[in-house]
Design a protein around this motif. Structure first.
Motif, mmCIF file in Angstrom:
data_model
loop_
_atom_site.group_PDB
_atom_site.id
_atom_site.type_symbol
_atom_site.label_atom_id
_atom_site.label_comp_id
_atom_site.label_asym_id
_atom_site.label_seq_id
_atom_site.Cartn_x
_atom_site.Cartn_y
_atom_site.Cartn_z
ATOM 1 N N ALA A 297 42.035 43.262 -2.029
ATOM 2 C CA ALA A 297 41.300 44.528 -2.098
ATOM 3 C C ALA A 297 39.951 44.423 -1.391
ATOM 4 C CB ALA A 297 41.107 44.935 -3.559
ATOM 5 N N LEU A 298 39.295 43.267 -1.528
ATOM 6 C CA LEU A 298 38.008 43.071 -0.859
ATOM 7 C C LEU A 298 38.175 43.108 0.655
ATOM 8 C CD1 LEU A 298 34.985 42.337 -1.159
ATOM 9 C CD2 LEU A 298 35.666 39.932 -1.104
ATOM 10 N N MET A 299 39.249 42.499 1.159
ATOM 11 C CA MET A 299 39.483 42.508 2.593
ATOM 12 C C MET A 299 39.837 43.904 3.093
ATOM 13 S SD MET A 299 41.384 38.847 3.143
ATOM 14 C CE MET A 299 40.609 37.354 2.533
ATOM 15 N N VAL A 300 40.584 44.667 2.297
ATOM 16 C CA VAL A 300 40.880 46.057 2.668
ATOM 17 C C VAL A 300 39.587 46.852 2.764
ATOM 18 C CG1 VAL A 300 41.942 48.214 1.874
ATOM 19 C CG2 VAL A 300 43.211 46.063 1.730
ATOM 20 N N LEU A 301 38.683 46.646 1.803
ATOM 21 C CA LEU A 301 37.383 47.326 1.845
ATOM 22 C C LEU A 301 36.614 46.934 3.107
ATOM 23 C CD1 LEU A 301 35.140 49.039 0.580
ATOM 24 C CD2 LEU A 301 34.408 47.012 -0.706
ATOM 25 N N ALA A 302 36.632 45.646 3.456
ATOM 26 C CA ALA A 302 35.944 45.199 4.678
ATOM 27 C C ALA A 302 36.573 45.829 5.919
ATOM 28 C CB ALA A 302 35.996 43.679 4.768
ATOM 29 N N PHE A 303 37.920 45.897 5.950
ATOM 30 C CA PHE A 303 38.598 46.517 7.089
ATOM 31 C C PHE A 303 38.167 47.970 7.265
ATOM 32 C CE2 PHE A 303 42.494 43.551 6.468
ATOM 33 C CZ PHE A 303 41.886 42.585 7.259
ATOM 34 N N ILE A 304 38.196 48.723 6.169
ATOM 35 C CA ILE A 304 37.860 50.148 6.234
ATOM 36 C C ILE A 304 36.391 50.342 6.590
ATOM 37 C CG2 ILE A 304 37.745 52.315 4.930
ATOM 38 C CD1 ILE A 304 40.579 51.371 5.620
ATOM 39 N N ALA A 305 35.517 49.524 5.987
ATOM 40 C CA ALA A 305 34.083 49.660 6.251
ATOM 41 C C ALA A 305 33.778 49.420 7.720
ATOM 42 C CB ALA A 305 33.293 48.694 5.375
ATOM 43 N N VAL A 306 34.339 48.354 8.271
ATOM 44 C CA VAL A 306 34.089 48.033 9.674
ATOM 45 C C VAL A 306 34.669 49.104 10.588
ATOM 46 C CG1 VAL A 306 34.680 46.418 11.509
ATOM 47 C CG2 VAL A 306 33.908 45.563 9.310
ATOM 48 N N SER A 307 35.871 49.582 10.288
ATOM 49 C CA SER A 307 36.524 50.576 11.141
ATOM 50 C C SER A 307 35.840 51.926 11.051
ATOM 51 C CB SER A 307 37.996 50.725 10.739
ATOM 52 O OG SER A 307 38.654 49.490 10.809
ATOM 53 N N ALA A 308 35.341 52.278 9.858
ATOM 54 C CA ALA A 308 34.736 53.595 9.669
ATOM 55 C C ALA A 308 33.340 53.672 10.256
ATOM 56 C CB ALA A 308 34.696 53.938 8.172
ATOM 57 N N VAL A 309 32.607 52.565 10.209
ATOM 58 C CA VAL A 309 31.205 52.599 10.624
ATOM 59 C C VAL A 309 31.039 52.304 12.105
ATOM 60 C CG1 VAL A 309 28.937 51.567 10.260
ATOM 61 C CG2 VAL A 309 30.428 51.998 8.319
ATOM 62 N N LEU A 310 31.794 51.326 12.615
ATOM 63 C CA LEU A 310 31.654 50.961 14.027
ATOM 64 C C LEU A 310 32.460 51.915 14.898
ATOM 65 C CD1 LEU A 310 31.965 47.087 13.788
ATOM 66 C CD2 LEU A 310 29.886 48.445 13.943
ATOM 67 N N GLY A 311 31.935 52.256 16.046
ATOM 68 C CA GLY A 311 32.657 53.121 16.967
ATOM 69 C C GLY A 311 32.363 54.587 16.730
ATOM 70 N N SER A 312 32.901 55.409 17.625
ATOM 71 C CA SER A 312 32.607 56.839 17.579
ATOM 72 C C SER A 312 33.513 57.602 16.634
ATOM 73 C CB SER A 312 32.732 57.427 18.986
ATOM 74 O OG SER A 312 34.036 57.182 19.505
ATOM 75 N N SER A 313 34.603 57.005 16.169
ATOM 76 C CA SER A 313 35.502 57.696 15.246
ATOM 77 C C SER A 313 36.248 56.672 14.397
ATOM 78 C CB SER A 313 36.504 58.566 16.015
ATOM 79 O OG SER A 313 37.487 57.765 16.644
ATOM 80 N N SER B 93 41.493 49.721 16.784
ATOM 81 C CA SER B 93 40.984 48.398 17.159
ATOM 82 C C SER B 93 41.336 47.365 16.092
ATOM 83 C CB SER B 93 39.468 48.475 17.349
ATOM 84 O OG SER B 93 38.919 47.211 17.624
ATOM 85 N N LEU B 94 41.191 47.731 14.831
ATOM 86 C CA LEU B 94 41.531 46.829 13.723
ATOM 87 C C LEU B 94 43.012 46.454 13.759
ATOM 88 C CD1 LEU B 94 40.684 45.500 10.965
ATOM 89 C CD2 LEU B 94 41.465 47.621 9.900
ATOM 90 N N ALA B 95 43.879 47.453 13.993
ATOM 91 C CA ALA B 95 45.321 47.198 14.026
ATOM 92 C C ALA B 95 45.678 46.224 15.142
ATOM 93 C CB ALA B 95 46.075 48.515 14.210
ATOM 94 N N LEU B 96 45.005 46.353 16.291
ATOM 95 C CA LEU B 96 45.251 45.408 17.391
ATOM 96 C C LEU B 96 44.884 43.993 16.962
ATOM 97 C CD1 LEU B 96 45.846 44.681 20.347
ATOM 98 C CD2 LEU B 96 43.487 45.308 20.892
ATOM 99 N N GLY B 97 43.769 43.848 16.263
ATOM 100 C CA GLY B 97 43.355 42.528 15.802
ATOM 101 C C GLY B 97 44.336 41.928 14.805
ATOM 102 N N ILE B 98 44.804 42.743 13.861
ATOM 103 C CA ILE B 98 45.775 42.250 12.865
ATOM 104 C C ILE B 98 47.065 41.822 13.558
ATOM 105 C CG2 ILE B 98 47.204 42.933 10.900
ATOM 106 C CD1 ILE B 98 44.886 44.701 9.972
ATOM 107 N N PHE C 163 36.205 52.289 22.317
ATOM 108 C CA PHE C 163 36.841 51.683 21.151
ATOM 109 C C PHE C 163 35.994 50.481 20.740
ATOM 110 C CE2 PHE C 163 40.311 54.156 22.706
ATOM 111 C CZ PHE C 163 41.142 54.392 21.622
ATOM 112 N N PRO C 164 35.594 50.376 19.479
ATOM 113 C CA PRO C 164 34.762 49.232 19.070
ATOM 114 C C PRO C 164 35.544 47.924 19.156
ATOM 115 C CG PRO C 164 35.492 50.469 17.154
ATOM 116 C CD PRO C 164 35.926 51.256 18.354
ATOM 117 N N VAL C 165 34.885 46.875 19.611
ATOM 118 C CA VAL C 165 35.543 45.576 19.807
ATOM 119 C C VAL C 165 35.514 44.730 18.538
ATOM 120 C CG1 VAL C 165 35.470 43.441 21.151
ATOM 121 C CG2 VAL C 165 34.985 45.620 22.268
ATOM 122 N N ALA C 166 34.443 44.858 17.744
ATOM 123 C CA ALA C 166 34.285 44.004 16.560
ATOM 124 C C ALA C 166 35.457 44.094 15.586
ATOM 125 C CB ALA C 166 32.975 44.327 15.854
ATOM 126 N N PRO C 167 36.028 45.295 15.276
ATOM 127 C CA PRO C 167 37.160 45.323 14.340
ATOM 128 C C PRO C 167 38.355 44.512 14.807
ATOM 129 C CG PRO C 167 36.237 47.526 14.576
ATOM 130 C CD PRO C 167 35.569 46.651 15.609
#
Length: 491
Positions: free
Chosen positions: A149-165, A172-177, A431-435
């Motif tokens: 659950a903590l990792m899901v929260l980190a995934f969503i937080a990073v994806s929601a905050v970084l980038g324009s949408s 970007s997160l899905a590509l990393g996974i 597209f944000p690179v960090a996720p």
């Protein structure tokens, strides 16, 4: 008292001649990188990741931490002297700092930025020293479901905050996974997404991905952009702050530190938001609000302190929970993986020499940065005279040599430039690179904790919502994903 004793042991490690040398190299290189617009600590650390195969872990992390802190310092130099932020977090510094420089007060602006960075870095490092151990005690109560659950929260937080949408962040997160899942499944022993290539059975080395996305992708993107020739403002006037400058700066330094540190510790909190918050707080509290927009020293002191304090805050969840909250933290986390070290609650127990040596080196590096930045600001600005083709060509050469040196594999070089091309397209289309890096690092861990939780519960998916901690974390992730959409629709 135990913390102070461990910190003393850390200073014994950090003050060893070899580690002092690594710290000096790190802060010097970090300052130089911070001065160059567009290049940041994430790119530089990614470029140096191959040294993890040849350098002891403690020395490497002292080097990386020095680069990270140094880049936070260096960005203010170009913001003040050229009105060109070296880092996105120093945009606010340019608003007031460059106007001070145009009035002949560049030296005072650089001094308040350097001293504020030193104070905030020291306060932030104190926060790491005393907050990381209790956070570890709390994290030891986590079960597999809670970690997932903590990792899901980190995934969503990073994806929601970084980038324009949010959609771009999640893509970007899905590509990393997906990249993280390549290789042999540890539970079934079956190869996944290897396309019959034996070189992919062990998965893609995270260093190849990090160097490809940041060093190659970012360099191609920067090289493709039109170059803007900024005018360097010469250093004039007194080389130090007046008594009035000190009186107007010390409170913003402390307030900026208090604002920046918590933001850095939040998932995807970053340094941009606390610098903006600090600027508006100082404008509200200032006895000279009419000076804002025309060279108010508080508008340099507060945001620069917030910037450096947030950099320290980033290291707390990374060391205590194994969660990167910024692109640079994700790159440093990949370095831990290169050494076979998993940051998290057990890191402080299993690797105390490494952790406390790293924390002690932050105190030492802060002093080094103050000595480097106060008298040498004008010299740092002259780094901008390096021709861009030489700079970008050199980065690509170092990226290629470093990557090939890891495994002497031509497949890794092909992957490096394929991923670099993807990184360029991601930057080109916002597209944000960090996720991607965070997804690649944390994705396999999230999968393992998910499977472990289901194994313990006998396949009962309700384990993720019946445990109070995991249910709270998942609810927070849903809110973080849905709330911005609802607020936008309502607006």
């Amino acid at each position: 008292m135990e913390t102070l004793s461990l910190l003393a042991d850390g200073f014994a490690v950090a003050l060893q001649p070899a580690n002092l040398l690594w710290a000096i190299v790190g802060v010097t290189l970090g300052t130089a990188v911070g001065v160059l617009p567009g290049l940041g600590p994430a790119l530089t650390i990614a470029l140096l990741l191959p040294i993890t195969f040849h350098v002891p872990a403690t020395a490497a992390f002292i080097l990386f931490a020095g680069i990270y802190y140094g880049a936070m310092y260096g960005g203010s130099t170009t913001s003040i002297l050229l009105n060109t932020p070296g880092e996105s977090a120093t945009i606010i510094t340019a608003l007031e700092g460059h106007r001070m420089a145009r009035k002949g007060r560049a030296a005072a602006a650089l001094a308040t930025a350097a001293i504020g960075s030193f104070i905030a870095g020291t306060i932030g490092t104190l926060g790491i020293t005393f907050l990381a151990p209790p956070l570890v005690e709390f994290a030891l109560q986590f079960g597999p479901a809670d970690y997932f659950a903590l990792m899901v929260l980190a995934f969503i937080a990073v994806s929601a905050v970084l980038g324009s949408s949010v959609l771009r962040g999640l893509t970007s997160l899905a590509l990393g996974i997906l990249l993280g899942l390549i290789g042999i499944d540890l539970q079934t022993g079956q190869p996944r997404f290897t396309f019959g290539l034996p070189e992919l059975l062990d998965g893609i080395n995270v260093i190849v991905v990090a160097v490809g996305l940041f060093a190659v992708g970012e360099t191609l993107y920067l090289a493709a952009r039109p170059q803007v020739n900024a005018t360097l403002t010469p250093l004039k006037g007194k080389a130090w702050m007046t008594r009035e400058d000190w009186r107007r700066s010390w409170k913003p330094w402390l307030r900026g530190s208090a604002i920046g540190f918590p933001f850095g510790a939040l998932p995807a909190g970053g340094a941009e938001v606390p610098t903006f918050v600090s600027y508006f707080v100082e404008k509200k509290l200032s006895k000279h609000p009419e000076e804002f927009g025309h060279g108010a020293i508080e508008g340099v002191a507060g945001p620069e302190a917030a910037n450096n304090a947030s950099a320290a805050g980033v290291l707390v969840p990374m060391l205590a929970l194994g969660l990167p909250t910024s692109a640079t933290a994700a790159i440093i986390l990949s370095a831990f993986q290169s050494y076979g070290i998993n940051p998290g609650p057990l890191l402080l127990q299993n690797q105390p020499e490494l952790v406390w040596g790293l924390i002690a080196s932050l105190y030492v590096g802060n002093v080094m940065l103050l000595v480097l930045n106060l008298p040498l600001a004008g010299l740092w600005a002259k780094i901008l005279a390096i021709p861009s083709p030489w700079l970008y060509g050199g980065i690509l050469v170092f990226a290629t040599i470093g990557t090939y040196g890891i495994s002497q594999s031509a497949v890794d070089l092909v992957l490096l430039y394929l991923i670099g091309g993807v990184g360029y397209l991601m930057r080109r289309f916002d597209f944000p690179v960090a996720p991607t890096v965070i997804g690649m690092i944390l994705g396999p861990f999230a999968e393992q904790e998910f499977r472990r939780a289901l194994t313990i519960s006998g396949g009962d998916f309700s384990v993720f919502v019946t445990r109070p901690l995991s249910a709270t974390l998942l609810a927070s992730a849903v809110l973080l994903l849905v709330l911005p959409l609802l607020l936008r629709r309502r607006a």
